[in-house]
Design an enzyme around this catalytic site. Structure first.
Site, mmCIF file in Angstrom:
data_model
loop_
_atom_site.group_PDB
_atom_site.id
_atom_site.type_symbol
_atom_site.label_atom_id
_atom_site.label_comp_id
_atom_site.label_asym_id
_atom_site.label_seq_id
_atom_site.Cartn_x
_atom_site.Cartn_y
_atom_site.Cartn_z
ATOM 1 N N ILE A 47 79.213 58.175 17.018
ATOM 2 C CA ILE A 47 79.926 57.019 17.576
ATOM 3 C C ILE A 47 80.644 56.256 16.455
ATOM 4 O O ILE A 47 81.779 55.817 16.616
ATOM 5 C CB ILE A 47 78.959 56.087 18.349
ATOM 6 C CG1 ILE A 47 78.113 56.885 19.345
ATOM 7 C CG2 ILE A 47 79.756 55.001 19.088
ATOM 8 C CD1 ILE A 47 77.047 56.080 20.055
ATOM 9 N N SER A 94 71.038 50.478 23.426
ATOM 10 C CA SER A 94 70.966 51.670 24.280
ATOM 11 C C SER A 94 70.485 51.313 25.674
ATOM 12 O O SER A 94 69.670 50.402 25.842
ATOM 13 C CB SER A 94 69.979 52.659 23.642
ATOM 14 O OG SER A 94 69.603 53.633 24.572
ATOM 15 N N TYR A 149 61.792 55.250 19.792
ATOM 16 C CA TYR A 149 63.238 55.007 19.580
ATOM 17 C C TYR A 149 63.691 53.828 20.440
ATOM 18 O O TYR A 149 64.257 52.870 19.942
ATOM 19 C CB TYR A 149 64.049 56.263 19.929
ATOM 20 C CG TYR A 149 65.492 55.947 20.231
ATOM 21 C CD1 TYR A 149 65.945 55.836 21.550
ATOM 22 C CD2 TYR A 149 66.389 55.709 19.202
ATOM 23 C CE1 TYR A 149 67.257 55.497 21.821
ATOM 24 C CE2 TYR A 149 67.706 55.374 19.473
ATOM 25 C CZ TYR A 149 68.137 55.270 20.792
ATOM 26 O OH TYR A 149 69.440 54.929 21.069
ATOM 27 N N LYS A 160 65.043 49.773 19.560
ATOM 28 C CA LYS A 160 66.252 49.122 20.063
ATOM 29 C C LYS A 160 65.888 47.778 20.710
ATOM 30 O O LYS A 160 66.556 46.774 20.495
ATOM 31 C CB LYS A 160 66.966 50.024 21.081
ATOM 32 C CG LYS A 160 67.624 51.252 20.459
ATOM 33 C CD LYS A 160 68.658 50.860 19.412
ATOM 34 C CE LYS A 160 69.357 52.067 18.816
ATOM 35 N NZ LYS A 160 70.327 51.691 17.755
ATOM 36 N N TYR A 172 74.660 51.365 25.213
ATOM 37 C CA TYR A 172 75.392 52.585 25.592
ATOM 38 C C TYR A 172 74.598 53.358 26.635
ATOM 39 O O TYR A 172 73.364 53.427 26.556
ATOM 40 C CB TYR A 172 75.555 53.525 24.409
ATOM 41 C CG TYR A 172 76.025 52.921 23.128
ATOM 42 C CD1 TYR A 172 75.490 53.336 21.919
ATOM 43 C CD2 TYR A 172 76.992 51.929 23.110
ATOM 44 C CE1 TYR A 172 75.908 52.775 20.728
ATOM 45 C CE2 TYR A 172 77.408 51.369 21.923
ATOM 46 C CZ TYR A 172 76.878 51.804 20.732
ATOM 47 O OH TYR A 172 77.286 51.254 19.545
ATOM 48 N N ARG A 177 61.092 67.140 31.297
ATOM 49 C CA ARG A 177 60.883 66.723 29.903
ATOM 50 C C ARG A 177 60.207 65.356 29.906
ATOM 51 O O ARG A 177 60.682 64.439 30.600
ATOM 52 C CB ARG A 177 62.229 66.665 29.176
ATOM 53 C CG ARG A 177 62.154 66.207 27.731
ATOM 54 C CD ARG A 177 63.507 66.282 27.035
ATOM 55 N NE ARG A 177 64.429 65.274 27.575
ATOM 56 C CZ ARG A 177 65.670 65.085 27.074
ATOM 57 N NH1 ARG A 177 66.124 65.842 26.097
ATOM 58 N NH2 ARG A 177 66.447 64.152 27.607
HETATM 59 C C1 WQD Z 1 70.410 63.925 29.635
HETATM 60 C C2 WQD Z 1 69.875 64.714 30.813
HETATM 61 C C3 WQD Z 1 67.735 65.719 30.402
HETATM 62 C C4 WQD Z 1 69.015 68.656 27.422
HETATM 63 C C5 WQD Z 1 70.371 59.867 25.549
HETATM 64 C C6 WQD Z 1 70.039 59.504 24.146
HETATM 65 C C7 WQD Z 1 69.598 58.061 24.061
HETATM 66 C C8 WQD Z 1 70.538 57.147 24.812
HETATM 67 C C9 WQD Z 1 70.759 57.625 26.226
HETATM 68 C C10 WQD Z 1 72.174 56.124 23.315
HETATM 69 C C11 WQD Z 1 68.374 64.499 31.004
HETATM 70 C C12 WQD Z 1 68.801 66.787 30.653
HETATM 71 C C13 WQD Z 1 69.047 67.620 28.347
HETATM 72 C C14 WQD Z 1 68.691 69.963 27.846
HETATM 73 C C15 WQD Z 1 68.448 69.148 30.094
HETATM 74 N N1 WQD Z 1 71.817 57.054 24.203
HETATM 75 N N2 WQD Z 1 68.773 67.872 29.658
HETATM 76 N N3 WQD Z 1 68.420 70.163 29.186
HETATM 77 O O1 WQD Z 1 67.703 61.628 27.407
HETATM 78 O O2 WQD Z 1 69.539 60.515 28.779
HETATM 79 O O3 WQD Z 1 69.194 59.964 26.326
HETATM 80 O O4 WQD Z 1 71.260 58.955 26.121
HETATM 81 O O5 WQD Z 1 71.522 55.348 22.751
HETATM 82 O O6 WQD Z 1 69.614 57.747 22.701
HETATM 83 O O7 WQD Z 1 69.024 60.349 23.725
HETATM 84 O O8 WQD Z 1 70.166 62.185 27.071
HETATM 85 O O9 WQD Z 1 71.431 64.274 26.837
HETATM 86 O O10 WQD Z 1 68.998 64.259 26.121
HETATM 87 O O11 WQD Z 1 69.549 64.171 28.532
HETATM 88 O O12 WQD Z 1 68.187 69.369 31.302
HETATM 89 O O13 WQD Z 1 68.629 70.957 27.068
HETATM 90 O O14 WQD Z 1 70.034 66.112 30.546
HETATM 91 O O15 WQD Z 1 66.522 66.080 31.040
HETATM 92 O O16 WQD Z 1 68.096 64.512 32.401
HETATM 93 P P1 WQD Z 1 69.067 61.075 27.490
HETATM 94 P P2 WQD Z 1 70.037 63.780 27.053
#
Ligand code: WQD
Length: 337
Positions: A12, A125, A150, A154, A177, A293
């Site tokens: 970012i 976040s 994490y 924040k 975000y 997860r």
């Molecule tokens: C998104 C979706 C997973 C990987 C992130 C950042 C956090 C914050 C918010 C800024 C979920 C699914 C993922 C994979 C999957 N951002 N997934 N297979 O967990 O929403 O959090 O955005 O501060 O810091 O980590 O993002 O992209 O990891 O997951 O199915 O191999 O995709 O289960 O539903 P998340 P993500």
């Protein structure tokens, strides 16, 4: 106006530097490359045709940090991105996350007080909201128990900033975000692959290019329209634009603590994101359904009305733009790294 961007070579941070420079700001960066590649600084300089000065120092080292303020007494604002941000890693290494994310903020605040820098944009976040009953999330949505160290850093940083407001002339903007994704329209900048991808969009790119055998969908038995989790994917260039608008707002507002949600307002499920990738790029994605997860919230997406009203910010790009730009960068990345 001169702005200090911490974490300036991160995902970012680098895109925000491009936006700031395109709008006439002078930028100084600090990044110690623990989670970004120095190649990204070359990309920034190539696109801007400038030599952005990056301090390769650790912000938890207050003395080294002070040197930046000594060298640049005309810094008028700081955008503080520098932090460790892998949710899963924070569960394994909580002390590293508290030490790094809290002490880097404290170092910045101490120097802002000493050198009378008033404006701070803090990178927060949507993970501070946790699992939400009533969607979309607004800035008034109650903060819940953090799902990871994490997210807790924040929440704690937001409170540290709030508690510091009365100790010197500080004006803080907190940006929450949602899910940043995509890459710069030039095709010359995107997410740097310094650590194995964990977020959905970069993992899709790795699976599509054979860097991994497949994508695992972490659960399709959630109470959502197709069983997979819903997120609000916000294009990185829309997010960068919001930061420049937030800095403009900071220098003109009389408030001293303002929170904004930065999301597209659209909820997209994991399976819908996969379909968008395949439709946009014409690539077939190899994916399997796996277990849920730990720590995942079921669904979250933003109400960004406050940013629209006060920052005059409207996200212009959608999930298709995210997939197309990420795919273009993926091909460029193979040559750079
Ligand atoms: C998104 C979706 C997973 C990987 C992130 C950042 C956090 C914050 C918010 C800024 C979920 C699914 C993922 C994979 C999957 N951002 N997934 N297979 O967990 O929403 O959090 O955005 O501060 O810091 O980590 O993002 O992209 O990891 O997951 O199915 O191999 O995709 O289960 O539903 P998340 P993500």
């Amino acid at each position: 106006m001169k702005v200090l961007v911490t974490g300036g070579c991160g995902y970012i941070g680098s895109h925000t530097i491009l936006d700031l420079v395109s709008k006439g700001y002078e930028v100084v960066s600090v990044d110690n490359f623990i989670n970004a590649s120095p190649v990204i600084l070359d990309c920034i300089n190539k696109i801007t045709n400038k030599q952005i000065h990056n301090y390769n120092i650790d912000l938890t080292d207050a003395e080294a940090t002070e040197q930046i303020f000594e060298d640049h007494p005309d810094i008028k604002g700081i955008i503080h991105f520098a932090a460790l941000k892998a949710v899963g890693e924070s569960v394994e290494k909580p002390l590293l996350y508290f030490q790094n994310n809290l002490n880097s903020l404290l170092s910045i605040l101490k120097n802002m007080k000493k050198y009378k820098v008033r404006n701070l944009i803090f990178s927060s976040s949507c993970s501070v909201y946790g699992n939400i009953e009533k969607l979309p999330a607004t800035e008034e949505t109650p903060i819940q128990q953090a799902e990871s160290p994490y997210a807790r850093t924040k929440q704690m940083c937001e409170e540290i900033i709030r508690d510091t407001l009365n100790s010197f002339d500080l004006n803080a903007i907190i940006l929450r975000y949602f899910n940043p994704a995509g890459a710069h329209h030039s095709g010359e900048l995107g997410e740097s692959p310094i650590n194995p991808a964990q977020n959905l969009v970069p993992v899709i790119m790795e699976a599509a290019t054979g860097q991994r055998s497949h994508l695992t969908v972490f659960g399709d038995d959630y109470p959502t329209r197709d069983g997979s989790c819903i997120r609000d994917y916000i294009h990185i260039e829309d997010l960068a634009d919001a930061h420049t608008k937030a800095m403009e707002f900071a220098t003109n507002t009389n408030d001293n603590y303002t929170i904004f949600n930065l999301g597209s307002g659209d909820g997209v499920s994991v399976l819908e994101a996969i379909t968008a990738f395949e439709k946009t790029t014409g690539q077939k994605l190899n994916y399997k359904i796996g277990d849920r997860r730990a720590g995942d919230v079921i669904a979250i997406y933003a109400n960004y009305e406050k940013a629209r009203t006060l920052l005059n910010w409207i996200p212009e790009r959608n999930i298709d733009d995210i997939m197309q730009s990420a795919w273009t960068w993926e091909e460029k990345k193979q040559q750079l790294f």
